[in-house]
Design a protein around this motif. Structure first.
Motif, PDB file in Angstrom:
ATOM      1  N   ALA A 340       0.843  -1.073   0.119  1.00  0.00           N
ATOM      2  CA  ALA A 340      -0.164   0.140   0.143  1.00  0.00           C
ATOM      3  C   ALA A 340       0.928   1.177  -0.139  1.00  0.00           C
ATOM      4  N   ILE A 341       0.511   2.245  -0.761  1.00  0.00           N
ATOM      5  CA  ILE A 341       1.176   3.448  -1.373  1.00  0.00           C
ATOM      6  C   ILE A 341       0.350   4.775  -0.773  1.00  0.00           C
ATOM      7  N   GLY A 342       0.936   5.528  -0.078  1.00  0.00           N
ATOM      8  CA  GLY A 342      -0.164   6.774   0.180  1.00  0.00           C
ATOM      9  C   GLY A 342       0.722   7.931  -0.583  1.00  0.00           C
ATOM     10  N   MET A 343       0.016   8.506  -1.503  1.00  0.00           N
ATOM     11  CA  MET A 343       0.447   9.433  -2.230  1.00  0.00           C
ATOM     12  C   MET A 343      -0.105  10.786  -2.286  1.00  0.00           C
ATOM     13  N   GLU A 344       0.392  12.032  -2.510  1.00  0.00           N
ATOM     14  CA  GLU A 344      -0.189  13.147  -2.676  1.00  0.00           C
ATOM     15  C   GLU A 344       0.530  13.854  -3.642  1.00  0.00           C
ATOM     16  N   THR A 345      -0.357  14.753  -4.726  1.00  0.00           N
ATOM     17  CA  THR A 345       0.522  15.388  -5.575  1.00  0.00           C
ATOM     18  C   THR A 345       0.128  16.896  -5.599  1.00  0.00           C
ATOM     19  N   ALA A 346       0.726  17.786  -6.191  1.00  0.00           N
ATOM     20  CA  ALA A 346       0.363  19.072  -6.013  1.00  0.00           C
ATOM     21  C   ALA A 346      -1.138  19.485  -6.671  1.00  0.00           C
ATOM     22  N   THR A 347      -1.927  18.452  -7.291  1.00  0.00           N
ATOM     23  CA  THR A 347      -3.191  18.659  -7.818  1.00  0.00           C
ATOM     24  C   THR A 347      -4.255  17.582  -7.120  1.00  0.00           C
ATOM     25  N   SER A 348      -3.751  16.980  -6.402  1.00  0.00           N
ATOM     26  CA  SER A 348      -4.589  15.770  -5.679  1.00  0.00           C
ATOM     27  C   SER A 348      -4.464  15.849  -4.191  1.00  0.00           C
ATOM     28  N   ALA A 349      -5.220  15.443  -3.467  1.00  0.00           N
ATOM     29  CA  ALA A 349      -5.224  15.876  -1.882  1.00  0.00           C
ATOM     30  C   ALA A 349      -4.780  14.705  -1.180  1.00  0.00           C
ATOM     31  N   GLY A 350      -4.380  13.578  -1.762  1.00  0.00           N
ATOM     32  CA  GLY A 350      -3.849  12.369  -1.240  1.00  0.00           C
ATOM     33  C   GLY A 350      -4.775  11.262  -1.360  1.00  0.00           C
ATOM     34  N   ASP A 351      -4.269  10.124  -1.861  1.00  0.00           N
ATOM     35  CA  ASP A 351      -4.812   8.794  -1.953  1.00  0.00           C
ATOM     36  C   ASP A 351      -4.134   7.896  -1.860  1.00  0.00           C
ATOM     37  N   VAL A 352      -4.897   6.485  -1.859  1.00  0.00           N
ATOM     38  CA  VAL A 352      -3.827   5.166  -1.454  1.00  0.00           C
ATOM     39  C   VAL A 352      -4.085   4.351  -2.779  1.00  0.00           C
ATOM     40  N   TRP A 353      -2.725   3.908  -3.102  1.00  0.00           N
ATOM     41  CA  TRP A 353      -2.588   3.052  -4.278  1.00  0.00           C
ATOM     42  C   TRP A 353      -1.967   1.661  -3.711  1.00  0.00           C
ATOM     43  N   VAL A 354      -2.324   0.367  -4.168  1.00  0.00           N
ATOM     44  CA  VAL A 354      -1.703  -0.732  -4.093  1.00  0.00           C
ATOM     45  C   VAL A 354      -0.999  -1.456  -5.209  1.00  0.00           C
ATOM     46  N   TRP A 355       0.210  -1.717  -4.868  1.00  0.00           N
ATOM     47  CA  TRP A 355       1.124  -2.408  -5.759  1.00  0.00           C
ATOM     48  C   TRP A 355       1.178  -3.852  -5.878  1.00  0.00           C
ATOM     49  N   GLY A 356       0.963  -4.710  -6.769  1.00  0.00           N
ATOM     50  CA  GLY A 356       1.235  -6.108  -6.609  1.00  0.00           C
ATOM     51  C   GLY A 356       2.476  -6.459  -6.908  1.00  0.00           C
ATOM     52  N   VAL A 357       3.152  -6.864  -5.782  1.00  0.00           N
ATOM     53  CA  VAL A 357       4.739  -7.010  -5.816  1.00  0.00           C
ATOM     54  C   VAL A 357       4.882  -8.016  -7.004  1.00  0.00           C
ATOM     55  N   THR A 358       4.248  -9.169  -7.250  1.00  0.00           N
ATOM     56  CA  THR A 358       4.583 -10.200  -8.184  1.00  0.00           C
ATOM     57  C   THR A 358       3.731  -9.921  -9.255  1.00  0.00           C
ATOM     58  N   GLU A 369     -12.030  13.498  -3.197  1.00  0.00           N
ATOM     59  CA  GLU A 369     -12.719  14.651  -3.673  1.00  0.00           C
ATOM     60  C   GLU A 369     -12.030  15.736  -3.613  1.00  0.00           C
ATOM     61  N   LEU A 370     -12.173  16.879  -4.596  1.00  0.00           N
ATOM     62  CA  LEU A 370     -11.535  18.215  -4.380  1.00  0.00           C
ATOM     63  C   LEU A 370     -12.778  19.135  -4.116  1.00  0.00           C
ATOM     64  N   GLY A 371     -13.987  18.692  -3.797  1.00  0.00           N
ATOM     65  CA  GLY A 371     -15.152  19.704  -3.741  1.00  0.00           C
ATOM     66  C   GLY A 371     -15.396  20.351  -5.015  1.00  0.00           C
ATOM     67  N   PRO A 372     -15.687  21.642  -4.888  1.00  0.00           N
ATOM     68  CA  PRO A 372     -16.131  22.373  -6.072  1.00  0.00           C
ATOM     69  C   PRO A 372     -15.057  22.858  -6.720  1.00  0.00           C
ATOM     70  N   PRO A 424       6.346  19.294  -2.901  1.00  0.00           N
ATOM     71  CA  PRO A 424       5.381  19.589  -3.866  1.00  0.00           C
ATOM     72  C   PRO A 424       4.205  18.700  -3.857  1.00  0.00           C
ATOM     73  N   GLY A 425       4.005  18.339  -2.654  1.00  0.00           N
ATOM     74  CA  GLY A 425       2.418  17.770  -2.352  1.00  0.00           C
ATOM     75  C   GLY A 425       1.163  18.519  -2.365  1.00  0.00           C
ATOM     76  N   TRP A 426       0.089  18.193  -1.627  1.00  0.00           N
ATOM     77  CA  TRP A 426      -0.901  18.966  -1.785  1.00  0.00           C
ATOM     78  C   TRP A 426      -0.874  20.195  -0.898  1.00  0.00           C
ATOM     79  N   ASN A 427      -1.090  21.201  -1.472  1.00  0.00           N
ATOM     80  CA  ASN A 427      -0.943  22.572  -0.633  1.00  0.00           C
ATOM     81  C   ASN A 427      -2.156  23.573  -0.958  1.00  0.00           C
ATOM     82  N   SER A 428      -3.276  23.293  -0.310  1.00  0.00           N
ATOM     83  CA  SER A 428      -4.410  23.900  -0.412  1.00  0.00           C
ATOM     84  C   SER A 428      -4.206  25.444  -0.111  1.00  0.00           C
ATOM     85  N   ARG A 429      -3.441  25.920   0.663  1.00  0.00           N
ATOM     86  CA  ARG A 429      -3.298  27.402   1.143  1.00  0.00           C
ATOM     87  C   ARG A 429      -2.548  28.049  -0.242  1.00  0.00           C
ATOM     88  N   ALA A 430      -1.650  27.359  -0.817  1.00  0.00           N
ATOM     89  CA  ALA A 430      -0.785  28.021  -1.969  1.00  0.00           C
ATOM     90  C   ALA A 430      -1.805  28.119  -2.978  1.00  0.00           C
TER      91      ALA A 430
END
Length: 640
Positions: A340-358, A369-372, A424-430
């Motif tokens: 399981a990998i938690g990631m956030e980007t400059a344009t997404s507030a943070g989500d969970v991805w799962v990588w199948g190792v094999t 969601e980013l709301g409106p 450069p993760g999610w920065n709602s203030r900026a």
């Protein structure tokens, strides 16, 4: 030159004797606001557009293969469970206070939740399951941290501290009432990190300061702790047993400028590099329960790069193709087949991805969601570098507003720490300031920041504190050279140590600024060190210097914002939490009083149910609204 309309009203205040000055005060929710005007409805509406986002932060796996996350469906972050990719988030905790962290109990669908009250950082541990009431395992007026479990889930180990500097390591069976026992007591910070497979030994992290951290081995039967791989002046962290307890993995900066992942044999006679030599830090790692698969992340100029490998054979494995962003969590499933990998980007507030190792398959488990907010309106920051007074290159992330015509106002947002890093993760203030105020937001990683090597991190230590402030002076020079930035409309913003930086910047460069915002900042290092909680004092002395020595006392006397407030000539907004154990409210109270005595227009907001940082949505909504009104007035211009 331009003049600030807001300052015309301030002139009358500045010329008025203190006794005649008026301080207006009102209450909104849990906040007391001084000299803050009414918030226009359109400001509240613009705040809500950017504050109704919802992220998902990875916490841990349960035994049944479901994932625990923290997310917000209300005012605070609570525990939720997701049983399948893009499945429903089922809420499990319903505290009034936000949950700090979650630790799953191996082999069970139960977990430990950690939370405090009103940001006071007196963290308590609660045993919880998929239903039913939570059971508090710890005592009030204690700080309980770093819960870890034996592989069979029968033994919980954690550290507890009171108001002094004594740290007690406890062990208990979470299923048996009154099973808690004292394992060992220390007069230095000790945090459990891992338990050996047979339960006989615990790895402890001894964190003295950001320059001094070492690993201890605790014998669970005798309570004796022995330093492991002793090395003065290095940082060894995140220890984890490996290879059937015959080895210990750790992240260390010993032998180089950057942190790397290494493997020690159990006797600490040999250290082997696991990650290659890189000019970047390894930030975290995870090892599957069977010890076969290793994952680690490298912080490359603020961006996370994940590496997955067979730990036994060192054979290369397929690598997940993740978005450019910042890792927020990393955890192997109990069977070791999924990561399981938690990631956030400059344009997404943070989500969970799962990588199948094999299988080599990357599956998204949450879609936050980013709301409106229109995603097309979001900004990907630009990484720039500017040259400081000594020729050193200083990195910064720049958020430029879309569709700007002509030079924009500028907000310099300086991170706390100081050994932290803007990434450069999610920065709602900026995003919000750029979109709503049309301002370019610049987030510098001045010297002293983490992520750029030990040498860079230590450049502001002790008597060199104001060298980082001179980096902001160089940033102001860089701003003046940019044709799309308005050097006459620059504001400074910072929180915690960044709050100190905001005050220091206002002192040194008030003539080049329109004003500043500081949240719970240090206004005098001497009073800060006297009044911060006991458990933090020595750790902070390792960074700032020891106020008990004549040399550092003289430095603090010279650089204290409280001793230089006469050099601040532009308006300031100060905000704080009443329960802050790190930078006590007194630091904000005294700077507000001093600024007002000097006739500086000063707004002040105090939240009675917050500590070091504001974690409740209603409070953050109000904070953003007040900041908007303040900064908008600063940036309003009129001919002289």
């Amino acid at each position: 030159m331009r003049s600030i309309a807001f300052l015309f009203a301030a002139v009358a205040i500045a010329a008025t004797p203190l006794a005649a000055q008026q301080v207006s005060e009102r209450t909104i929710g849990t906040a007391t606001l001084q000299n803050v005007p009414e918030i226009p409805a359109e400001v509240d509406a613009s705040v809500q557009r950017f504050q109704n986002y919802r992220g998902a932060e990875l916490e841990d796996w349960l035994a049944d293969g479901s994932i625990l996350i923290t997310t917000r469906f209300g005012g605070t972050d609570q525990v939720h469970r997701v049983t399948e990719p893009m499945g429903t988030r089922s809420q499990l905790s319903f505290f009034a206070e936000p949950v700090q962290s979650i630790t799953a109990i191996p082999g069970q669908n139960r977990f430990i939740a950690t939370r405090d009250n009103g940001g006071d950082e007196w963290f308590q541990l609660y045993a919880m399951g998929l239903s039913g009431e939570s059971v508090q395992l710890t005592e009030p007026e204690t700080r309980n941290l770093s819960p870890i479990f034996s592989s069979d889930g029968s033994t919980l180990v954690w550290v507890s501290a009171g108001r002094g500097t004594t740290y007690t390591v406890y062990a208990a069976d979470p299923a048996v009432a009154d099973s808690r026992r004292v394992v060992a007591t220390f007069e230095t910070p000790m945090f459990p990190a891992d338990i050996s497979a047979d339960g006989s030994a615990v790895l402890l992290q001894n964190y003295v300061s950001n320059r001094d951290a070492s690993i201890f081995l605790l014998d669970m039967a005798s309570g004796e702790a022995t330093e492991f791989a002793a090395s003065a002046g290095t940082v060894d962290e995140s220890p984890h047993f490996a290879r059937n307890d015959s080895a210990i993995l750790a992240i260390t900066n010993r032998g180089g400028n950057f942190r790397r992942l290494v493997e020690f044999d159990r006797d600490a006679e040999r250290m082997t590099a696991v990650s290659p030599d890189l000019n970047w830090d390894v930030e975290t790692f995870a090892l599957s329960d069977d010890g076969r698969i290793l994952a680690y992340a490298v912080n490359e100029d603020g961006y996370s790069r994940l590496v997955v490998q067979d730990f036994v054979t060192r054979r290369a494995l397929p690598q997940p193709d993740l978005p450019n962003g910042v890792l927020t969590g990393l955890a192997f499933a109990p069977d070791g087949a999924s990561l399981a990998i938690g990631m956030e980007t400059a344009t997404s507030a943070g989500d969970v991805w799962v990588w199948g190792v094999t299988s080599g398959e990357l599956v998204r488990w949450t879609q936050s969601e980013l709301g409106p907010v229109d995603t097309a309106a979001l900004i990907e920051p630009e990484l720039v570098r500017f040259t400081s007074f000594d020729g050193r290159s200083i990195p910064a992330f720049v958020y430029r507003p879309h569709g700007a015509t002509g030079p924009t106002p500028v907000i310099m947002d300086i991170h706390g720490g100081p050994e932290s890093q803007t990434r450069p993760g999610w920065n709602s203030r900026a995003q919000y300031f750029a979109n709503t105020l049309g301002a370019t937001v610049i987030l510098p990683n001045v010297r002293g920041s983490d992520g750029y090597g030990t040498e860079y991190r230590d450049l502001d230590n002790g008597p060199r504190r104001e060298d980082s402030v001179r980096d902001i002076g160089a940033l102001l020079d860089w701003i003046a050279e940019q044709p799309d930035l308005d050097a006459d409309r620059v504001a400074v913003y910072g929180q915690s140590y960044g709050g100190y930086m905001s005050l220091a910047t206002m002192i040194h460069y008030s003539d080049r600024l329109v004003g500043g915002v500081e949240r719970y900042g240090i206004s005098d290092f001497r009073t800060f060190l006297q009044n911060t909680q006991d458990y933090r004092r020595d750790m902070r002395r390792g960074e700032y210097g020891d106020e008990r020595t004549p040399e550092m006392a003289a430095v603090f006397e010279r650089i204290a914002p409280m001793n230089n407030l006469n050099r601040i000539t532009k308006p300031m907004l100060v905000m704080a939490g009443a329960n802050d154990p790190r930078v006590p409210l007194s630091e904000s109270d005294q700077v507000v009083q001093g600024l007002r005595e000097n006739g500086v227009p000063t707004w002040y907001v105090v939240f009675s149910d917050e500590g070091h940082g504001f974690r409740k949505k209603p409070n953050n909504d109000l904070r953003h609204a007040v900041e908007t009104v303040f900064l908008r007035e600063l940036f309003a211009t009129a001919p002289e």
